[in-house]
Each structure stands twice: as structure tokens, then as C-alpha cells.
Design a protein around this motif. Structure first.
Motif, PDB file in Angstrom:
ATOM      1  N   ALA A 168      -4.403  -1.040 -14.334  1.00 27.54           N
ATOM      2  CA  ALA A 168      -4.763   0.359 -14.104  1.00 27.54           C
ATOM      3  C   ALA A 168      -4.053   1.294 -15.075  1.00 27.54           C
ATOM      4  O   ALA A 168      -4.680   2.194 -15.655  1.00 27.54           O
TER       5      ALA A 168
ATOM      6  N   PRO B   6      -0.695   5.969  -7.826  1.00 22.22           N
ATOM      7  CA  PRO B   6      -1.933   6.325  -7.112  1.00 22.22           C
ATOM      8  C   PRO B   6      -3.197   6.070  -7.915  1.00 22.22           C
ATOM      9  O   PRO B   6      -4.279   5.945  -7.340  1.00 22.22           O
ATOM     10  N   GLU B   7      -3.082   5.983  -9.241  1.00 21.99           N
ATOM     11  CA  GLU B   7      -4.281   5.738 -10.055  1.00 21.99           C
ATOM     12  C   GLU B   7      -4.858   4.340  -9.848  1.00 21.99           C
ATOM     13  O   GLU B   7      -5.997   4.068 -10.251  1.00 21.99           O
TER      14      GLU B   7
ATOM     15  N   THR C 239     -10.593  -0.559 -15.883  1.00 19.04           N
ATOM     16  CA  THR C 239     -11.348  -0.175 -14.691  1.00 19.04           C
ATOM     17  C   THR C 239     -11.498  -1.372 -13.766  1.00 19.04           C
ATOM     18  O   THR C 239     -11.509  -2.527 -14.206  1.00 19.04           O
TER      19      THR C 239
ATOM     20  N   GLU D   2       0.809  -1.228   0.000  1.00 20.07           N
ATOM     21  CA  GLU D   2       0.000   0.000   0.000  1.00 20.07           C
ATOM     22  C   GLU D   2       0.842   1.277   0.000  1.00 20.07           C
ATOM     23  O   GLU D   2       0.547   2.205  -0.766  1.00 20.07           O
TER      24      GLU D   2
ATOM     25  N   GLY E 170      -5.804   3.169  -7.053  1.00 16.72           N
ATOM     26  CA  GLY E 170      -6.935   3.415  -6.170  1.00 16.72           C
ATOM     27  C   GLY E 170      -7.153   2.313  -5.156  1.00 16.72           C
ATOM     28  O   GLY E 170      -6.338   1.402  -4.996  1.00 16.72           O
ATOM     29  N   ALA E 171      -8.288   2.377  -4.484  1.00 20.61           N
ATOM     30  CA  ALA E 171      -8.618   1.409  -3.439  1.00 20.61           C
ATOM     31  C   ALA E 171      -9.217   0.159  -4.068  1.00 20.61           C
ATOM     32  O   ALA E 171     -10.159   0.234  -4.844  1.00 20.61           O
ATOM     33  N   LEU E 172      -8.654  -0.992  -3.724  1.00 23.35           N
ATOM     34  CA  LEU E 172      -9.133  -2.272  -4.247  1.00 23.35           C
ATOM     35  C   LEU E 172      -9.567  -3.191  -3.110  1.00 23.35           C
ATOM     36  O   LEU E 172      -9.392  -4.406  -3.160  1.00 23.35           O
TER      37      LEU E 172
ATOM     38  N   ASN F 216      -2.618  -5.590 -10.529  1.00 26.15           N
ATOM     39  CA  ASN F 216      -3.306  -4.377 -10.081  1.00 26.15           C
ATOM     40  C   ASN F 216      -2.789  -3.147 -10.806  1.00 26.15           C
ATOM     41  O   ASN F 216      -3.564  -2.285 -11.249  1.00 26.15           O
TER      42      ASN F 216
ATOM     43  N   SER G  98      -6.300  -6.239  -1.104  1.00 27.79           N
ATOM     44  CA  SER G  98      -6.048  -5.862  -2.498  1.00 27.79           C
ATOM     45  C   SER G  98      -5.125  -6.823  -3.237  1.00 27.79           C
ATOM     46  O   SER G  98      -5.057  -6.801  -4.464  1.00 27.79           O
TER      47      SER G  98
ATOM     48  N   ALA H  44       0.766   3.748  -3.375  1.00 29.21           N
ATOM     49  CA  ALA H  44       0.340   5.139  -3.194  1.00 29.21           C
ATOM     50  C   ALA H  44       1.410   6.108  -3.680  1.00 29.21           C
ATOM     51  O   ALA H  44       1.101   7.174  -4.228  1.00 29.21           O
TER      52      ALA H  44
END
Length: 279
Positions: free
Chosen positions: A176, A136-137, A181, A128, A139-141, A172, A145, A132
Motif C-alpha cells: 500500500a 490508514p491507506e 492497489t 486492525e 484500507g479494508a482488505l 499489506n 485481511s 488504522a
């Protein structure tokens, strides 16, 4: 059509559970494939008995997944963990429904652990903070995650994969940055067999930092400093496995998360992502 892919290494005790779930979830034209990742036990035999096709693969989770990708032409691949003991829902059926009924390209299965004492140490200590910082794109998974339960449109499964446990981190990020998406699918409570993997956190970090360099987010000259930062987190994670007190274990991990990150000589932006290949 979906291909349900189950990478498996020495999972003779549990493999039938997830295979039976996948067979129950499969619709006409779907496949249920176990990639036997150089097991030394009866994993392959029990997978066949439960109803799966079995492909032989090399050792390594990412390497096994690559075998299945190369041997499939279905528009969706749904990856599943082989160590499922029990679940609130039919996991592959839930992921399939979420993929087929929505518009996302990447369905990430989030869940709670039956063992309430589970600590996702590599996720919040290593993955994480790094994602970040560099991507950062993404995002929250979900809280989990780096889950092994996910469905992905085949057109985003291009290029090589890490051969090891850094594969979920790679997926991940690569999906992205390619413009895919993501949506999180809740799977309830899952019980699975736990096996400590001492190199997992370094494999996760290595895959992420490799992508950061490849996408010009990290200057190669800065890489040694980031490797040292990862080593510090890995030491904290290793210490937790030898700690009997839960409070002491958490304190070590939170201290690792709060460590200052190295400075970055270059913060160049990512070039425009290429259009994914047609389905």
C-alpha cells in the motif's frame, strides 16, 4: 505467468490437496512450488508425489516465502496455505483469474471458515487497530485481511520480509505505501487444519510497528508504550484459548480492542513512496 508458492511446515496430511488445486489451475509457463520449511515429516515427499516442485527452506513462514521469491522470475506470485482441507472453489485458479482479469497489484483472498466458531482474534484485537492508527491507506482488505491466500505482482515483492507470521501484515502495508492497489477476491467457505500459534499476534504487531518506525509514523521513543499495548492484547488472546465459554472469550477480546492506545509523540507524514521497480 504465475508461480504458485506453498510454504509448508509438517503438513504431510494436507499438502496434496492444495498442490493438486494449484496444478489444476496452472497454465503453460506457470510453476507450482512448495517450500518445505524444515519439516520433520513427509511433507516434501508427498508434495512431489502430488505434482509440485519442492525447494528446501528454513523454518518460518516469511523465510520460506522469501526463498520462493528469490527463485522466481514470473510477473505474479500466488501464495497459498498448505493446510487446506477443502474449499468451495479451486482457490489458486480463482486468485489467478482475479489477478489476470483485473488491474489490481495485490489480490487478497477472503473467505468464510467452515468452523463457524472461528475467532480471528489477532486480526481484530491487534492488526486492525494498529493499521488504522498508523497506515490508514491500507484500507479494508476483507474480514480475513491476514489471509495466507493472495496474489502479488512481483515488482512489489522487493526488500526483506519478516521471517515469521508477521509476513502478511508486512505485505499489506508495504504494498500500500509503495502505491500498489489491492482488490478482495471471495473464495467461499474453506476448511483447514487449525494450529494455535502463541507468538503470532506479537509477530504481526512487531512487523507493523517496525514499518511504522521505518516510515516515520512512530517515534522510536514511543515504541515501548506500544509494545506494552500489544502485550495486553496478547494476554487477552492467550486467555481465550483457555476459556470454554464462547461469550466469555468474545468479551475478553472486545475489552482488549477497547483499550486506550498510547499517545504518540510524533505523527509525521510518510515521505512520497518511490516508484516500484519495472516488472
Amino acid at each position: 505467468m504465475f508461480t504458485f508458492v506453498i510454504p509448508a511446515y509438517n503438513e504431510e496430511e494436507n499438502i496434496a490437496t492444495i498442490v493438486r488445486q494449484a496444478c489444476a489451475a496452472a497454465q503453460p509457463g506457470d510453476r507450482v512450488v512448495v517450500v518445505d520449511s524444515a519439516s520433520s515429516d513427509a511433507t516434501a515427499r508427498r508434495a512431489v508425489a502430488a505434482g509440485a516442485e519442492v525447494l528446501r527452506g528454513p523454518r518460518g513462514k516469511g523465510a520460506a516465502m522469501a526463498v520462493a521469491i528469490a527463485g522466481s522470475t514470473s510477473p505474479w506470485l500466488c501464495f497459498l496455505d498448505a493446510d487446506l482441507v477443502s474449499a468451495d472453489v479451486n482457490v489458486p485458479a480463482t486468485l489467478r483469474k482475479a489477478a489476470a482479469s483485473g488491474t489490481a497489484d495485490h489480490i487478497v483472498g477472503d473467505y468464510e471458515y467452515a468452523d463457524v466458531g472461528t475467532i480471528l482474534s489477532s486480526t481484530f484485537t491487534i492488526y486492525e487497530p494498529l493499521v488504522a492508527e498508523f497506515f490508514p491507506e491500507v484500507g479494508a482488505l476483507g474480514a480475513n485481511s491476514l489471509t495466507g491466500y493472495r496474489a502479488i505482482r512481483r515488482r512489489y515483492l522487493v526488500g526483506g520480509l519478516p521471517t515469521h507470521f508477521g509476513v502478511e501484515s508486512h505485505l499489506n502495508i508495504s504494498i500500500a505505501v509503495a502505491g500498489g492497489t489491492a482488490a478482495v477476491c471471495q473464495l467461499g467457505v474453506i476448511a483447514s487444519r487449525f494450529r494455535y500459534k502463541p507468538d503470532m499476534c506479537r509477530e504481526i504487531a512487531g512487523s507493523l510497528l517496525d514499518l511504522a518506525v521505518a516510515h516515520h509514523r512512530l517515534d522510536p521513543g514511543d515504541r515501548p508504550s506500544w509494545n506494552s499495548w500489544v502485550d495486553g492484547g496478547a494476554a487477552a488472546i492467550a486467555a481465550v484459548t483457555a476459556t470454554t465459554g464462547r461469550s466469555a472469550a468474545l468479551a475478553r477480546l472486545f475489552a482488549a480492542v477497547r483499550r486506550p492506545m498510547p499517545s504518540r509523540a510524533s505523527r509525521t507524514s510518510l515521505p512520497a513512496a518511490p516508484e516500484p521497480a519495472p516488472a
